[in-house]
Design an enzyme around this catalytic site. Structure first.
Site, mmCIF file in Angstrom:
data_model
loop_
_atom_site.group_PDB
_atom_site.id
_atom_site.type_symbol
_atom_site.label_atom_id
_atom_site.label_comp_id
_atom_site.label_asym_id
_atom_site.label_seq_id
_atom_site.Cartn_x
_atom_site.Cartn_y
_atom_site.Cartn_z
ATOM 1 N N ASP A 77 0.852 -1.189 0.000
ATOM 2 C CA ASP A 77 0.000 0.000 0.000
ATOM 3 C C ASP A 77 0.887 1.238 0.000
ATOM 4 O O ASP A 77 2.109 1.136 0.134
ATOM 5 C CB ASP A 77 -0.944 0.009 1.205
ATOM 6 C CG ASP A 77 -0.223 -0.392 2.479
ATOM 7 O OD1 ASP A 77 0.975 -0.049 2.608
ATOM 8 O OD2 ASP A 77 -0.847 -1.036 3.342
ATOM 9 N N ASP A 115 1.555 4.922 1.681
ATOM 10 C CA ASP A 115 1.277 5.904 2.732
ATOM 11 C C ASP A 115 1.806 7.250 2.273
ATOM 12 O O ASP A 115 2.850 7.339 1.615
ATOM 13 C CB ASP A 115 1.962 5.493 4.037
ATOM 14 C CG ASP A 115 1.368 4.212 4.595
ATOM 15 O OD1 ASP A 115 0.160 3.973 4.365
ATOM 16 O OD2 ASP A 115 2.094 3.442 5.244
ATOM 17 N N ASP A 119 11.368 4.334 12.216
ATOM 18 C CA ASP A 119 12.199 3.310 12.847
ATOM 19 C C ASP A 119 13.535 3.095 12.135
ATOM 20 O O ASP A 119 14.592 3.381 12.683
ATOM 21 C CB ASP A 119 11.416 1.995 13.046
ATOM 22 C CG ASP A 119 10.616 1.555 11.822
ATOM 23 O OD1 ASP A 119 10.764 2.174 10.749
ATOM 24 O OD2 ASP A 119 9.861 0.572 11.936
HETATM 25 P P1 ATP Z 1 5.151 -3.309 5.475
HETATM 26 O O1 ATP Z 1 5.680 -3.452 4.110
HETATM 27 O O2 ATP Z 1 5.184 -4.569 6.208
HETATM 28 O O3 ATP Z 1 3.832 -2.589 5.565
HETATM 29 P P2 ATP Z 1 6.113 -0.859 6.550
HETATM 30 O O4 ATP Z 1 7.486 -0.377 6.853
HETATM 31 O O5 ATP Z 1 5.337 -0.136 5.524
HETATM 32 O O6 ATP Z 1 6.219 -2.394 6.228
HETATM 33 P P3 ATP Z 1 4.014 -0.103 8.332
HETATM 34 O O7 ATP Z 1 3.599 -0.713 9.621
HETATM 35 O O8 ATP Z 1 3.074 -0.043 7.206
HETATM 36 O O9 ATP Z 1 5.327 -0.893 7.901
HETATM 37 O O10 ATP Z 1 4.558 1.341 8.705
HETATM 38 C C1 ATP Z 1 4.698 2.385 7.767
HETATM 39 C C2 ATP Z 1 5.871 3.284 8.146
HETATM 40 O O11 ATP Z 1 5.648 3.874 9.436
HETATM 41 C C3 ATP Z 1 7.201 2.567 8.281
HETATM 42 O O12 ATP Z 1 7.841 2.425 7.031
HETATM 43 C C4 ATP Z 1 7.973 3.480 9.214
HETATM 44 O O13 ATP Z 1 8.459 4.601 8.550
HETATM 45 C C5 ATP Z 1 6.876 3.952 10.164
HETATM 46 N N1 ATP Z 1 6.753 3.067 11.337
HETATM 47 C C6 ATP Z 1 5.986 1.980 11.469
HETATM 48 N N2 ATP Z 1 6.119 1.421 12.672
HETATM 49 C C7 ATP Z 1 6.985 2.186 13.351
HETATM 50 C C8 ATP Z 1 7.523 2.143 14.664
HETATM 51 N N3 ATP Z 1 7.196 1.190 15.507
HETATM 52 N N4 ATP Z 1 8.398 3.121 15.018
HETATM 53 C C9 ATP Z 1 8.719 4.116 14.163
HETATM 54 N N5 ATP Z 1 8.255 4.181 12.923
HETATM 55 C C10 ATP Z 1 7.394 3.251 12.509
HETATM 56 MG MG MG Z 2 3.202 -0.447 5.051
#
Ligand code: ATP
Ligand code: MG
Length: 453
Positions: free
Chosen positions: A71, A73, A146
């Site tokens: 997705d 963001d 993160d």
């Molecule tokens: P995935 O592909 O599994 O969705 P993702 O990195 O996009 O991985 P999300 O949970 O969708 O994971 O989170 C979106 C963004 O928000 C991350 O890329 C990161 O920048 C931020 N983020 C998510 N969780 C945390 C956290 N626990 N602490 C700090 N930043 C976070």
């Molecule tokens: Mg994501």
């Protein structure tokens, strides 16, 4: 106070630059037509209204790595009240930190305002952040994320990637690195330890040494995180298509213990370990082939050997088999709820899968026919096959999976011929009332006392 001020001035510590390094389209592979139609539209509308807007996080990371994002963001300097009126179908979400969900066709885009890391007073006694709700600059927004590779911003208008934390270099070096001092960042949010393991397995990259080092010591902090959040993260991990590898890594980093203490019990015995390995390998294959995976089935497999151990112990104490199984199921789910809040809607299915298992042992009369009609027959059967493959089924039950395979695929006449003779027609001749027991079930010592209750 001074620390708070410093945190605001130098978010994420010295690793965060105030000005980004900007990579033009010649320096990276990401193109605007790789974004979804909705992402392009929402960003264009925000930019036309005079705001900054970027795709951020996992989607940019995945695109740079050549992986299709799940997705998109969007991050912007517009505040939620400024975002909402720009779209016909936009909804404010969240109480503490508000986001806007914008619906474009069937797509939902999450639009969040740049936000700053919080100061000390927003943390619990272990350093865990309790709120995260102050808007900030784009550099601050990068700093509160993160991992460096999760803090990249892509602008579709210019096809530039803005990098405040060295994320592009880390992607190229294929390393997962936390932004800022690892111990502090894990204390702020222990879920980041689980994310490190999950993302490294998913992306096929290494956790950088300094990012990996504190995990073993800090792993128990996951126990302070609300169980529902741990469940969400575990579900992502287990359905990532890289569950087997993630679990191996969780164990290597000492995270499996804090997280799924019951899993430790299963993994201590070769049978349990084999069962879980098979279940995860099976799930990973299904995910990679784009076939459906049931989280309930997966949690049923992860907890099965704990149920089995509790059940066997109760039977050894003379309890009746079926009530002992139901008591074991409840006990295991209740203990697990303290670590991972498995939602109620899954619990019902998990229990059904478990409670079907003894029914597969009954190969006479009408029972196998009735079991075939059960709505969870397929899941129960798949579960039985895993038990067989793992070597759990022995003696008279060793051929159960093969027998059910024949029975399920047979025509009506062949089915009759496969049935075993009813144990002396026990069903009709059995005395009623006190002392009744299911046919085929051995009488454990002291069973009469239990039955009489
Ligand atoms: P995935 O592909 O599994 O969705 P993702 O990195 O996009 O991985 P999300 O949970 O969708 O994971 O989170 C979106 C963004 O928000 C991350 O890329 C990161 O920048 C931020 N983020 C998510 N969780 C945390 C956290 N626990 N602490 C700090 N930043 C976070
Ligand atoms: Mg994501």
């Amino acid at each position: 106070m001074i620390r708070r001020l410093l945190a605001r001035l130098m978010p994420g510590g010295s690793r965060v630059a105030r000005d980004p390094k900007i990579y033009g389209p010649a320096d990276h592979p990401v193109r605007r037509d790789q974004l979804s139609g909705g992402a392009n539209q929402v960003i264009r509308r925000l930019q036309d209204a005079g705001f900054k807007a970027f795709v951020v996080g996992g989607a940019v990371r995945d695109l740079v790595l050549g992986i299709a994002p799940k997705d998109f963001d969007i991050a912007t300097n517009a505040e939620p009240e400024q975002v909402k009126p720009l779209f016909r179908r936009a909804f404010l979400i969240g109480r503490r930190f508000r986001l806007v969900h914008v619906h474009v066709g069937a797509e939902t885009l999450e639009v969040s305002t740049f936000r700053a890391p919080q100061g000390d007073e927003a943390a619990d006694e272990h350093g865990r952040l309790l709120s995260d709700n102050v808007y900030g600059t784009q550099a601050e927004d990068a700093a509160r994320r993160d991992f460096t590779i999760n803090a990249l911003y892509f602008d579709p208008a210019t096809e530039e990637i803005w990098d405040y934390v060295g994320g592009v270099a880390d992607i190229r070096a294929r390393r997962l690195k936390l932004i800022g001092p690892p111990t502090t960042r894990y204390r702020e949010d222990p879920v980041r330890m689980l994310r490190a393991v999950r993302l490294a397995a998913k992306l096929g990259i290494a956790i950088e040494a300094k990012t990996a080092a504190p995990i073993v010591k800090l792993a128990p902090l996951v126990g302070n995180v609300p169980p529902a959040r741990v469940f969400d993260e575990m579900q992502k991990l287990l359905l990532s298509g890289h569950a087997a590898e993630s679990l191996k890594s969780l164990r290597a980093h000492g995270l499996a213990h804090g997280l799924l203490p019951l899993l430790d019990v299963a993994l201590e015995q070769p049978l349990g370990q084999r069962f879980i390995d098979l279940a995860l390998a099976n799930t990973d294959q299904r995910v990679r082939e784009g076939r459906g995976v049931s989280p309930a089935f997966l949690f049923a497999t992860l907890l099965w050997h704990e149920v089995l151990a509790t059940w066997t112990a109760s039977k050894g104490r003379g309890e009746r088999s079926i009530p002992a199984l139901f008591a074991a199921m409840d006990a295991v789910l209740e203990r697990q709820a303290k670590q991972i809040a498995i939602p109620r809607r899954f619990e019902a299915t998990i229990k059904e899968i478990w409670s079907l298992q003894p029914r597969f042992e009954q190969r006479s009369g009408q029972r196998p026919h009735r079991l075939l009609e059960h709505p969870r027959f397929r899941a129960g059967w798949d579960f039985l096959e895993l038990r067989g493959q793992s070597g759990e089924l022995e003696g008279e039950f060793a051929d159960l999976p093969a027998w059910w395979d024949r029975f399920a695929h047979a025509g009506p006449d062949e089915r009759e011929s496969l049935l075993q003779p009813d144990a002396g027609g026990a069903k009709r001749r059995r005395p009623r009332g006190r002392g009744r027991k299911r046919s085929g079930e051995p009488t454990p010592p002291g069973a009469d006392d239990v039955t009489a209750v």
